[in-house]
Design a protein around this motif. Structure first.
Motif, PDB file in Angstrom:
ATOM      1  N   TYR A   1       0.810  -1.223   0.000  1.00  0.00           N
ATOM      2  CA  TYR A   1       0.000   0.000   0.000  1.00  0.00           C
ATOM      3  C   TYR A   1       0.844   1.275   0.000  1.00  0.00           C
ATOM      4  CZ  TYR A   1      -3.479  -3.435   1.439  1.00  0.00           C
ATOM      5  OH  TYR A   1      -4.302  -4.532   1.506  1.00  0.00           O
ATOM      6  N   SER A   2       2.163   1.120   0.116  1.00  0.00           N
ATOM      7  CA  SER A   2       3.064   2.291   0.166  1.00  0.00           C
ATOM      8  C   SER A   2       2.629   3.250   1.280  1.00  0.00           C
ATOM      9  CB  SER A   2       3.096   3.011  -1.192  1.00  0.00           C
ATOM     10  OG  SER A   2       3.584   2.158  -2.196  1.00  0.00           O
ATOM     11  N   ARG A   3       2.299   2.696   2.443  1.00  0.00           N
ATOM     12  CA  ARG A   3       1.910   3.503   3.606  1.00  0.00           C
ATOM     13  C   ARG A   3       2.631   2.977   4.830  1.00  0.00           C
ATOM     14  NH1 ARG A   3      -2.153   7.046   2.968  1.00  0.00           N
ATOM     15  NH2 ARG A   3      -3.369   6.921   1.027  1.00  0.00           N
ATOM     16  N   ARG A   4       2.685   3.846   5.829  1.00  0.00           N
ATOM     17  CA  ARG A   4       3.332   3.493   7.081  1.00  0.00           C
ATOM     18  C   ARG A   4       2.294   3.465   8.205  1.00  0.00           C
ATOM     19  NH1 ARG A   4       8.856   3.718   6.642  1.00  0.00           N
ATOM     20  NH2 ARG A   4       9.663   4.739   4.771  1.00  0.00           N
ATOM     21  N   PHE A   5       2.497   2.517   9.131  1.00  0.00           N
ATOM     22  CA  PHE A   5       1.574   2.375  10.255  1.00  0.00           C
ATOM     23  C   PHE A   5       2.382   2.342  11.545  1.00  0.00           C
ATOM     24  CE2 PHE A   5      -0.402   0.264   6.600  1.00  0.00           C
ATOM     25  CZ  PHE A   5      -1.590   0.973   6.523  1.00  0.00           C
ATOM     26  N   ASP A   6       1.868   3.048  12.538  1.00  0.00           N
ATOM     27  CA  ASP A   6       2.533   3.090  13.838  1.00  0.00           C
ATOM     28  C   ASP A   6       2.361   1.757  14.555  1.00  0.00           C
ATOM     29  OD1 ASP A   6       3.274   5.723  13.422  1.00  0.00           O
ATOM     30  OD2 ASP A   6       1.419   6.503  14.312  1.00  0.00           O
ATOM     31  N   VAL A   7       3.433   1.325  15.217  1.00  0.00           N
ATOM     32  CA  VAL A   7       3.404   0.081  15.999  1.00  0.00           C
ATOM     33  C   VAL A   7       4.098   0.318  17.323  1.00  0.00           C
ATOM     34  CG1 VAL A   7       3.306  -1.456  14.005  1.00  0.00           C
ATOM     35  CG2 VAL A   7       5.521  -0.715  14.874  1.00  0.00           C
ATOM     36  N   SER A   8       3.757  -0.496  18.300  1.00  0.00           N
ATOM     37  CA  SER A   8       4.375  -0.405  19.621  1.00  0.00           C
ATOM     38  C   SER A   8       4.550  -1.812  20.170  1.00  0.00           C
ATOM     39  CB  SER A   8       3.498   0.431  20.568  1.00  0.00           C
ATOM     40  OG  SER A   8       4.066   0.465  21.870  1.00  0.00           O
ATOM     41  N   ASN A   9       5.815  -2.223  20.318  1.00  0.00           N
ATOM     42  CA  ASN A   9       6.156  -3.548  20.827  1.00  0.00           C
ATOM     43  C   ASN A   9       5.399  -4.644  20.057  1.00  0.00           C
ATOM     44  OD1 ASN A   9       7.734  -5.088  22.614  1.00  0.00           O
ATOM     45  ND2 ASN A   9       5.996  -5.424  23.985  1.00  0.00           N
ATOM     46  N   THR A  10       5.395  -4.485  18.751  1.00  0.00           N
ATOM     47  CA  THR A  10       4.683  -5.430  17.885  1.00  0.00           C
ATOM     48  C   THR A  10       5.599  -6.597  17.545  1.00  0.00           C
ATOM     49  OG1 THR A  10       3.296  -3.698  16.962  1.00  0.00           O
ATOM     50  CG2 THR A  10       3.560  -5.691  15.659  1.00  0.00           C
ATOM     51  N   GLU A  11       5.074  -7.803  17.676  1.00  0.00           N
ATOM     52  CA  GLU A  11       5.869  -9.006  17.402  1.00  0.00           C
ATOM     53  C   GLU A  11       5.812  -9.343  15.914  1.00  0.00           C
ATOM     54  OE1 GLU A  11       6.093 -13.206  19.571  1.00  0.00           O
ATOM     55  OE2 GLU A  11       4.500 -13.133  18.064  1.00  0.00           O
ATOM     56  N   ILE A  12       6.981  -9.589  15.371  1.00  0.00           N
ATOM     57  CA  ILE A  12       7.092 -10.047  13.980  1.00  0.00           C
ATOM     58  C   ILE A  12       7.853 -11.361  14.004  1.00  0.00           C
ATOM     59  CG2 ILE A  12       7.911  -9.507  11.659  1.00  0.00           C
ATOM     60  CD1 ILE A  12       7.839  -6.569  12.402  1.00  0.00           C
ATOM     61  N   ARG A  13       7.313 -12.355  13.325  1.00  0.00           N
ATOM     62  CA  ARG A  13       7.904 -13.682  13.348  1.00  0.00           C
ATOM     63  C   ARG A  13       7.685 -14.359  11.991  1.00  0.00           C
ATOM     64  NH1 ARG A  13       8.634 -17.572  17.553  1.00  0.00           N
ATOM     65  NH2 ARG A  13       7.674 -16.108  19.030  1.00  0.00           N
ATOM     66  N   LEU A  14       8.700 -15.155  11.573  1.00  0.00           N
ATOM     67  CA  LEU A  14       8.577 -15.968  10.371  1.00  0.00           C
ATOM     68  C   LEU A  14       8.522 -17.422  10.786  1.00  0.00           C
ATOM     69  CD1 LEU A  14       8.629 -15.856   7.192  1.00  0.00           C
ATOM     70  CD2 LEU A  14      11.085 -16.343   7.360  1.00  0.00           C
ATOM     71  N   GLN A  15       7.551 -18.135  10.264  1.00  0.00           N
ATOM     72  CA  GLN A  15       7.428 -19.549  10.604  1.00  0.00           C
ATOM     73  C   GLN A  15       7.065 -20.347   9.355  1.00  0.00           C
ATOM     74  OE1 GLN A  15       4.267 -19.651  13.525  1.00  0.00           O
ATOM     75  NE2 GLN A  15       2.671 -19.899  11.947  1.00  0.00           N
TER      76      GLN A  15
END
Length: 223
Positions: free
Chosen positions: A158-172
């Motif tokens: 979407y070519s947009r930015r979203f605010d995050v706070s202590n958001t978990e990102i994981r690859l499985q």
């Protein structure tokens, strides 16, 4: 006797006059012969000089032409030698390049054989960098380690930015995911997480959102 004397003197004078005329004519003939000889000699000398000069000029011209031919032949030989050297260098360089390509391909084949997920993980690492993660953060993700992020995440779709706070990102691993993996953000597939945030943003702004799912960009490996 007097008469005989006078006759004799007259005859002597006549003979003397004839002798003088003869001598004069002889001198004249001698002078003409001498002049003719001088003219002939001068003409012969002049002809010899002209022929000599012509020979000298012709010899010099031929010599210069031969020198020019010799110079051009030397330059041509030098050029042929340079071309031969360049051709040899080009063949050697081509052989080294082909050998390097073969060695690189052999390494890639070994990596593909022993680590078949390498290309897919590289693609996911590049996708994480496009999201705004650091190089080290992307490395953590493709190492199957969880990463907690605060700040902003960029949605490549979407070519947009979203605010995050202590958001978990994981690859499985996920056999149904792109390339056999699934990238999760707060335990949600990344595409669904970004879709939800995008719909929420457009709703707040009062813009209608199409219901279809966005197409996730896939990364490829360039060999």
């Amino acid at each position: 006797m007097r008469t005989e004397y006078e006759q004799t003197a007259s005859l002597q004078a006549q003979k003397s006059a004839e002798l003088n005329r003869t001598e004069a004519e002889l001198k004249s003939v001698k002078g003409e012969l001498k002049g003719a000889r001088l003219k002939n000699a001068a003409a012969e000398v002049g002809s010899n000089i002209v022929e000599g000069i012509g020979a000298m000029i012709g010899t010099s011209r031929v010599k210069r032409q031969q020198q020019e031919i010799d110079r051009l032949n030397a330059e041509n030989a030098a050029l042929h030698e340079q071309i031969g050297t360049l051709n040899r260098t080009n063949r050697e360089e081509k052989a080294r390049h082909e050998q390097a390509e073969q060695q690189l391909q052999a390494k890639l084949d070994r990596i593909e054989h022993w680590l078949p997920d390498t290309q897919t993980l590289i693609s996911w690492g590049e996708y994480c960098r496009d999201m705004g993660l650091s190089e080290s953060g992307a490395r953590e993700i493709i190492a199957m380690k969880p990463l907690y992020v605060s700040g902003e995440l960029r949605a490549p779709e979407y070519s947009r930015r979203f605010d995050v706070s202590n958001t978990e990102i994981r690859l499985q691993r996920d056999p149904n995911g792109p390339g056999g993996f699934q990238l999760l953000i707060d335990r949600q597939p990344a595409h669904a997480w970004f879709r939800q945030r995008y719909v929420e943003l457009m709703t707040r702004l009062g813009y209608p959102v199409r219901p279809e799912r966005p197409v996730i960009r896939r990364h490829t490996i360039k060999r």
